[in-house]
Design a protein around this motif. Sequence first.
Motif, PDB file in Angstrom:
ATOM      1  N   ALA A 219      -9.938 -45.534 -24.832  1.00  0.00           N
ATOM      2  CA  ALA A 219      -9.390 -44.576 -25.798  1.00  0.00           C
ATOM      3  C   ALA A 219      -9.957 -43.178 -25.585  1.00  0.00           C
ATOM      4  N   GLU A 220     -11.289 -43.084 -25.358  1.00  0.00           N
ATOM      5  CA  GLU A 220     -11.898 -41.758 -25.184  1.00  0.00           C
ATOM      6  C   GLU A 220     -11.373 -41.076 -23.931  1.00  0.00           C
ATOM      7  N   LEU A 221     -11.287 -41.834 -22.813  1.00  0.00           N
ATOM      8  CA  LEU A 221     -10.787 -41.240 -21.578  1.00  0.00           C
ATOM      9  C   LEU A 221      -9.294 -40.957 -21.672  1.00  0.00           C
ATOM     10  N   ALA A 222      -8.579 -41.745 -22.475  1.00  0.00           N
ATOM     11  CA  ALA A 222      -7.155 -41.451 -22.668  1.00  0.00           C
ATOM     12  C   ALA A 222      -6.972 -40.108 -23.361  1.00  0.00           C
ATOM     13  N   ARG A 223      -7.808 -39.839 -24.360  1.00  0.00           N
ATOM     14  CA  ARG A 223      -7.733 -38.535 -25.035  1.00  0.00           C
ATOM     15  C   ARG A 223      -8.108 -37.420 -24.076  1.00  0.00           C
ATOM     16  N   LEU A 224      -9.149 -37.650 -23.257  1.00  0.00           N
ATOM     17  CA  LEU A 224      -9.513 -36.649 -22.257  1.00  0.00           C
ATOM     18  C   LEU A 224      -8.378 -36.440 -21.271  1.00  0.00           C
ATOM     19  N   GLY A 225      -7.733 -37.549 -20.858  1.00  0.00           N
ATOM     20  CA  GLY A 225      -6.613 -37.429 -19.941  1.00  0.00           C
ATOM     21  C   GLY A 225      -5.470 -36.629 -20.535  1.00  0.00           C
ATOM     22  N   LEU A 226      -5.180 -36.858 -21.808  1.00  0.00           N
ATOM     23  CA  LEU A 226      -4.114 -36.082 -22.461  1.00  0.00           C
ATOM     24  C   LEU A 226      -4.470 -34.599 -22.513  1.00  0.00           C
ATOM     25  N   SER A 227      -5.743 -34.291 -22.805  1.00  0.00           N
ATOM     26  CA  SER A 227      -6.157 -32.888 -22.851  1.00  0.00           C
ATOM     27  C   SER A 227      -6.049 -32.246 -21.473  1.00  0.00           C
ATOM     28  N   LEU A 228      -6.501 -32.976 -20.433  1.00  0.00           N
ATOM     29  CA  LEU A 228      -6.402 -32.438 -19.077  1.00  0.00           C
ATOM     30  C   LEU A 228      -4.944 -32.309 -18.645  1.00  0.00           C
ATOM     31  N   ASP A 229      -4.098 -33.262 -19.047  1.00  0.00           N
ATOM     32  CA  ASP A 229      -2.673 -33.159 -18.714  1.00  0.00           C
ATOM     33  C   ASP A 229      -2.053 -31.917 -19.346  1.00  0.00           C
ATOM     34  N   ALA A 230      -2.419 -31.666 -20.623  1.00  0.00           N
ATOM     35  CA  ALA A 230      -1.897 -30.463 -21.279  1.00  0.00           C
ATOM     36  C   ALA A 230      -2.384 -29.199 -20.579  1.00  0.00           C
ATOM     37  N   LEU A 231      -3.675 -29.215 -20.168  1.00  0.00           N
ATOM     38  CA  LEU A 231      -4.207 -28.056 -19.450  1.00  0.00           C
ATOM     39  C   LEU A 231      -3.504 -27.871 -18.111  1.00  0.00           C
ATOM     40  N   LEU A 232      -3.267 -28.964 -17.393  1.00  0.00           N
ATOM     41  CA  LEU A 232      -2.568 -28.872 -16.112  1.00  0.00           C
ATOM     42  C   LEU A 232      -1.133 -28.380 -16.310  1.00  0.00           C
ATOM     43  N   ASP A 233      -0.500 -28.812 -17.401  1.00  0.00           N
ATOM     44  CA  ASP A 233       0.858 -28.320 -17.681  1.00  0.00           C
ATOM     45  C   ASP A 233       0.853 -26.818 -17.907  1.00  0.00           C
ATOM     46  N   ARG A 234      -0.160 -26.343 -18.654  1.00  0.00           N
ATOM     47  CA  ARG A 234      -0.227 -24.896 -18.894  1.00  0.00           C
ATOM     48  C   ARG A 234      -0.498 -24.137 -17.595  1.00  0.00           C
ATOM     49  N   ILE A 235      -1.392 -24.691 -16.757  1.00  0.00           N
ATOM     50  CA  ILE A 235      -1.676 -24.029 -15.481  1.00  0.00           C
ATOM     51  C   ILE A 235      -0.426 -24.007 -14.610  1.00  0.00           C
ATOM     52  N   ARG A 236       0.294 -25.126 -14.597  1.00  0.00           N
ATOM     53  CA  ARG A 236       1.513 -25.162 -13.786  1.00  0.00           C
ATOM     54  C   ARG A 236       2.546 -24.174 -14.320  1.00  0.00           C
ATOM     55  N   THR A 237       2.621 -24.062 -15.641  1.00  0.00           N
ATOM     56  CA  THR A 237       3.554 -23.095 -16.223  1.00  0.00           C
ATOM     57  C   THR A 237       3.174 -21.669 -15.849  1.00  0.00           C
ATOM     58  N   VAL A 238       1.855 -21.378 -15.909  1.00  0.00           N
ATOM     59  CA  VAL A 238       1.396 -20.040 -15.533  1.00  0.00           C
ATOM     60  C   VAL A 238       1.719 -19.748 -14.073  1.00  0.00           C
ATOM     61  N   LEU A 239       1.461 -20.735 -13.190  1.00  0.00           N
ATOM     62  CA  LEU A 239       1.773 -20.534 -11.780  1.00  0.00           C
ATOM     63  C   LEU A 239       3.269 -20.347 -11.561  1.00  0.00           C
ATOM     64  N   ARG A 240       4.074 -21.117 -12.294  1.00  0.00           N
ATOM     65  CA  ARG A 240       5.526 -20.968 -12.157  1.00  0.00           C
ATOM     66  C   ARG A 240       5.982 -19.601 -12.645  1.00  0.00           C
ATOM     67  N   HIS A 241       5.414 -19.149 -13.774  1.00  0.00           N
ATOM     68  CA  HIS A 241       5.769 -17.815 -14.269  1.00  0.00           C
ATOM     69  C   HIS A 241       5.313 -16.726 -13.297  1.00  0.00           C
ATOM     70  N   GLU A 242       4.144 -16.957 -12.671  1.00  0.00           N
ATOM     71  CA  GLU A 242       3.666 -15.970 -11.707  1.00  0.00           C
ATOM     72  C   GLU A 242       4.612 -15.876 -10.510  1.00  0.00           C
ATOM     73  N   ARG A 243       5.016 -17.050  -9.991  1.00  0.00           N
ATOM     74  CA  ARG A 243       5.965 -17.022  -8.875  1.00  0.00           C
ATOM     75  C   ARG A 243       7.299 -16.431  -9.296  1.00  0.00           C
ATOM     76  N   GLN A 244       7.715 -16.769 -10.531  1.00  0.00           N
ATOM     77  CA  GLN A 244       8.985 -16.243 -11.019  1.00  0.00           C
ATOM     78  C   GLN A 244       8.938 -14.729 -11.166  1.00  0.00           C
ATOM     79  N   LEU A 245       7.808 -14.224 -11.707  1.00  0.00           N
ATOM     80  CA  LEU A 245       7.680 -12.778 -11.866  1.00  0.00           C
ATOM     81  C   LEU A 245       7.670 -12.083 -10.505  1.00  0.00           C
ATOM     82  N   THR A 246       6.953 -12.680  -9.539  1.00  0.00           N
ATOM     83  CA  THR A 246       6.929 -12.088  -8.199  1.00  0.00           C
ATOM     84  C   THR A 246       8.324 -12.044  -7.602  1.00  0.00           C
ATOM     85  N   GLY A 247       9.059 -13.164  -7.738  1.00  0.00           N
ATOM     86  CA  GLY A 247      10.422 -13.188  -7.213  1.00  0.00           C
ATOM     87  C   GLY A 247      11.335 -12.203  -7.918  1.00  0.00           C
ATOM     88  N   GLU A 248      11.202 -12.119  -9.243  1.00  0.00           N
ATOM     89  CA  GLU A 248      12.054 -11.193  -9.988  1.00  0.00           C
ATOM     90  C   GLU A 248      11.760  -9.744  -9.627  1.00  0.00           C
TER      91      GLU A 248
END
Length: 457
Positions: A219-248
């Motif tokens: 249970a504890e590692l599952a909560r940590l995994g969910l937090s890390l997954d959310a962080l990775l999603d935000r990082i991926r979103t930031v990277l996608r926005h960065e690439r999108q801004l560069t392309g635009e």
Amino acid sequence: MNRLLRRLAPRTLRGRLSLVALTTAALLMTVLTVAFNTVMARHLQHQADDELRDRAAAVATTVDTGGPRVRVLETANDGLLDADVWIYTGTHLLEKPPSTTAGSHLTRAAGRLVAQHERACSTVDGASPHAVRLCADLVGGHHDATVVAALDLRPYRSSADTLLLGSLILDAVMLACTYALTRLAVGRALRPVATMTDQATQWSAVGSGERFGVEHHPAELARLGLSLDALLDRIRTVLRHERQLTGELSHELRTPLTRIIVELDWWRARPRSAAETRNTHEVIAEAAQSMRTICDTLLDDVRDSARNASAVPGTTAVVPVLRHLVENLDTPEGVETVVDVTDPRLAAGIAPALLERVLSPLLANALRYARSAVTVSARQLPGSVRIDVTDDGPGVPDAFVDDLFQPGRRADHDDGHDGAGLGLPLARRLARAVGGEVSHDPGHTPGARFLVDLPTG
């Protein structure tokens, strides 16, 4: 003091947890050791008292209290019974152990017990080379006589000391085992955390789509995994926005850069007059200003999106912006651009630069594919302003309609037109940022029609 404690504290989580477990175990074992040795000391003392009372009772059978005076009867084992035994009648000493004198500290201690006129025990510790336990027993119905028996406590205290030493050694072994097992257990428990941390670092660096999930984790590692997954999603979103801004930015800056290059090539082709040079400078300055406006607009949009700004974007007269865009676009030969606006006072709730960035990709696409005409019209709708960009080109292929606003998608990469497939997604994103929308009209034929709906100014 606090700073010193912080320096001495372990740096790692495993060390801190091990120290906490060791401290807790030490406190618990200290309490248990003290309680155990206290109970054992009391038990040994009770054993000594029971033995003394048995000896006093045995001696009491040799005391005759039936006559006019108390007499001590002689028995076969008289020497054994008289060892470390005092017999009193009242407070008068009748017999004492052969090894003591009438004024010895043991005899005085026995006299004090007799003076209490009750069954009692006491320990003589200070004046003797070793501790001695004394117990008094009353003889006769009227307490005519008192028997006091003595017992050397050295064997009992030796047993107590041995128990104490054994318990301390056992405590030390238990504490060492507790510390070692805690470090081992915590290390094994934290090993998946270290693995997840390394994986998260690797995945965040490359924008991977891999995620930890909650399956097969405590249970504890599952909560940590969910937090890390959310962080990775935000990082991926930031990277996608960065690439999108560069392309635009690259997409939007291509047109003014092309104008600058064309003007410079034209100016270098042959000597120019001062008026022609001045016109070239004006075109280059205007293109450079357009590039600066594009950068400011896109960067402001990114900053506003990051802050979730709710400020009113402003009000813009639509007709001047449309005419300015049409006049400054490179219209292909044989293509006519028409601006059809019935109400010159039409206003939209959007900043002028942002309105240009929304419409520019639509007009550029229309001019790129139009055969003879591009029409830009604007009208007032209930609660919004509708701007239509229509061309008489081949239109959007039916198979590509669903991917029309996906970044980087083009219907045909070999159609002879340059482009990165970023213009339409940029136009829709900027329109939605102010509460508007950009859509395609699939029912319009021939050609293509794009609809821009913006809030009323």
